[in-house]
Scaffold this motif. Structure first.
Motif, PDB file in Angstrom:
ATOM      1  N   GLN A 132       0.810  -1.216   0.000  1.00 54.21           N
ATOM      2  CA  GLN A 132       0.000   0.000   0.000  1.00 54.21           C
ATOM      3  C   GLN A 132       0.849   1.274   0.000  1.00 54.21           C
ATOM      4  O   GLN A 132       0.303   2.373  -0.004  1.00 54.21           O
ATOM      5  N   SER A 134       4.140   3.829  -1.378  1.00 55.48           N
ATOM      6  CA  SER A 134       4.938   4.240  -2.537  1.00 55.48           C
ATOM      7  C   SER A 134       6.394   3.821  -2.307  1.00 55.48           C
ATOM      8  O   SER A 134       6.782   3.414  -1.197  1.00 55.48           O
ATOM      9  N   GLY A 135       7.209   3.956  -3.350  1.00 56.07           N
ATOM     10  CA  GLY A 135       8.617   3.618  -3.215  1.00 56.07           C
ATOM     11  C   GLY A 135       9.319   4.444  -2.150  1.00 56.07           C
ATOM     12  O   GLY A 135      10.108   3.920  -1.355  1.00 56.07           O
ATOM     13  N   GLN A 137       7.955   5.862   0.472  1.00 59.10           N
ATOM     14  CA  GLN A 137       7.467   5.450   1.788  1.00 59.10           C
ATOM     15  C   GLN A 137       8.111   4.133   2.227  1.00 59.10           C
ATOM     16  O   GLN A 137       8.480   3.953   3.380  1.00 59.10           O
ATOM     17  N   LYS A 138       8.258   3.200   1.287  1.00 58.40           N
ATOM     18  CA  LYS A 138       8.921   1.934   1.608  1.00 58.40           C
ATOM     19  C   LYS A 138      10.359   2.169   2.046  1.00 58.40           C
ATOM     20  O   LYS A 138      10.846   1.542   2.990  1.00 58.40           O
ATOM     21  N   LEU A 163      13.731   6.313  -6.714  1.00 58.64           N
ATOM     22  CA  LEU A 163      12.928   7.483  -6.364  1.00 58.64           C
ATOM     23  C   LEU A 163      13.230   8.629  -7.321  1.00 58.64           C
ATOM     24  O   LEU A 163      14.214   8.620  -8.041  1.00 58.64           O
ATOM     25  N   ILE A 167      10.680  13.546  -3.710  1.00 58.74           N
ATOM     26  CA  ILE A 167      10.790  12.397  -2.805  1.00 58.74           C
ATOM     27  C   ILE A 167      12.252  12.056  -2.571  1.00 58.74           C
ATOM     28  O   ILE A 167      12.687  11.828  -1.447  1.00 58.74           O
TER      29      ILE A 167
END
Length: 245
Positions: A132, A134-135, A137-138, A163, A167
């Protein structure tokens, strides 16, 4: 010291010799296939060097009895592919290692996990699963998961390559802030010279398994040791800025 690594007859690293001071951020940069990722994996003992030494606080961890196991507890690694547990929530990803490896209580593990998830801006997502996210966030969760283990050395393998834009800049700023705040000795593998030059105290440029230059960013730019360093850095910066097609 004089680190070498071969796979069969193929020598990937040759006589690698450099020192990283406590709390410094060092970037390892080079062309694809130059040996930079193998070097990082040797530092983390995911690969065993063919010869040479890795000295931590004056002791060669490759020869000291029990040294490798003790050393690994002090090293944290953030992988390019995140390597999160997809069946676990963000919070569980950051507590399972503390409970199983450090033998902390669930309450202690959660408290520390929340501290670092807040630090990287992921506290609102503690119940989310990796699919769930985004890259970016991961990558923040992967960073928090590593930090909760209280490493002395932080290794990052191409942490920003997946990224882009705002970000990437946000994660870069967080890495720099965390490294400074916690006095973490940090080694980053990257293919991006601009990333290396802006993130690091020192930059190690590797070419075909050997060190071409190891110096402060200003020295790399203004006093390149040889033609390879000058051409590699300038060309990569020009490509990144859209001046070469």
């Amino acid at each position: 010291r004089h680190l070498s690594k071969s796979f069969g007859k193929h020598e990937v690293l040759r006589d690698i010799d450099f020192t990283v001071n406590r709390g410094d951020v060092t970037s390892i940069i080079g062309a694809s296939g130059s040996g930079k990722s193998t070097l990082l994996r040797c530092v983390n003992l995911l690969e065993t060097p063919t010869s040479g030494e890795i000295t931590f606080h004056g002791e060669n961890i490759l020869t000291r009895k029990g040294g490798a196991a003790a050393y690994r507890t002090k090293v944290g690694m953030v992988f390019q592919s995140f390597n999160l547990f997809n069946n676990m929530s963000v919070l569980d990803n950051c507590t399972v290692g503390q409970i199983k490896v450090l033998k902390k209580s669930a309450a202690e593990a959660k408290e520390l996990a929340m501290k670092y998830l807040t630090k990287v801006g992921m506290a609102p997502y503690i119940n989310a699963k990796p699919r769930q996210l985004s890259g970016g966030q991961k990558q923040r969760v992967a960073l928090a998961r590593t930090l909760v283990m209280k490493p002395r050395i932080l290794l990052l393998d191409e942490p920003l390559s997946a990224l882009d834009g705002v970000i990437k800049e946000s994660i870069k700023d967080r890495i720099k802030t965390i490294a400074r705040e916690y006095h973490l000795t940090t080694i980053i593998v990257t293919h991006d010279p601009e990333e290396a030059l802006t993130l690091s105290d020192r930059v190690l440029i590797i070419d075909q398994g050997s060190i071409s230059q190891y110096a402060k960013p200003d020295e790399i730019v203004h006093q390149p040791r040889n033609d390879f360093v000058r051409k590699f850095i300038l060309r990569q910066l020009e490509i990144k800025r859209g001046n070469i097609y």
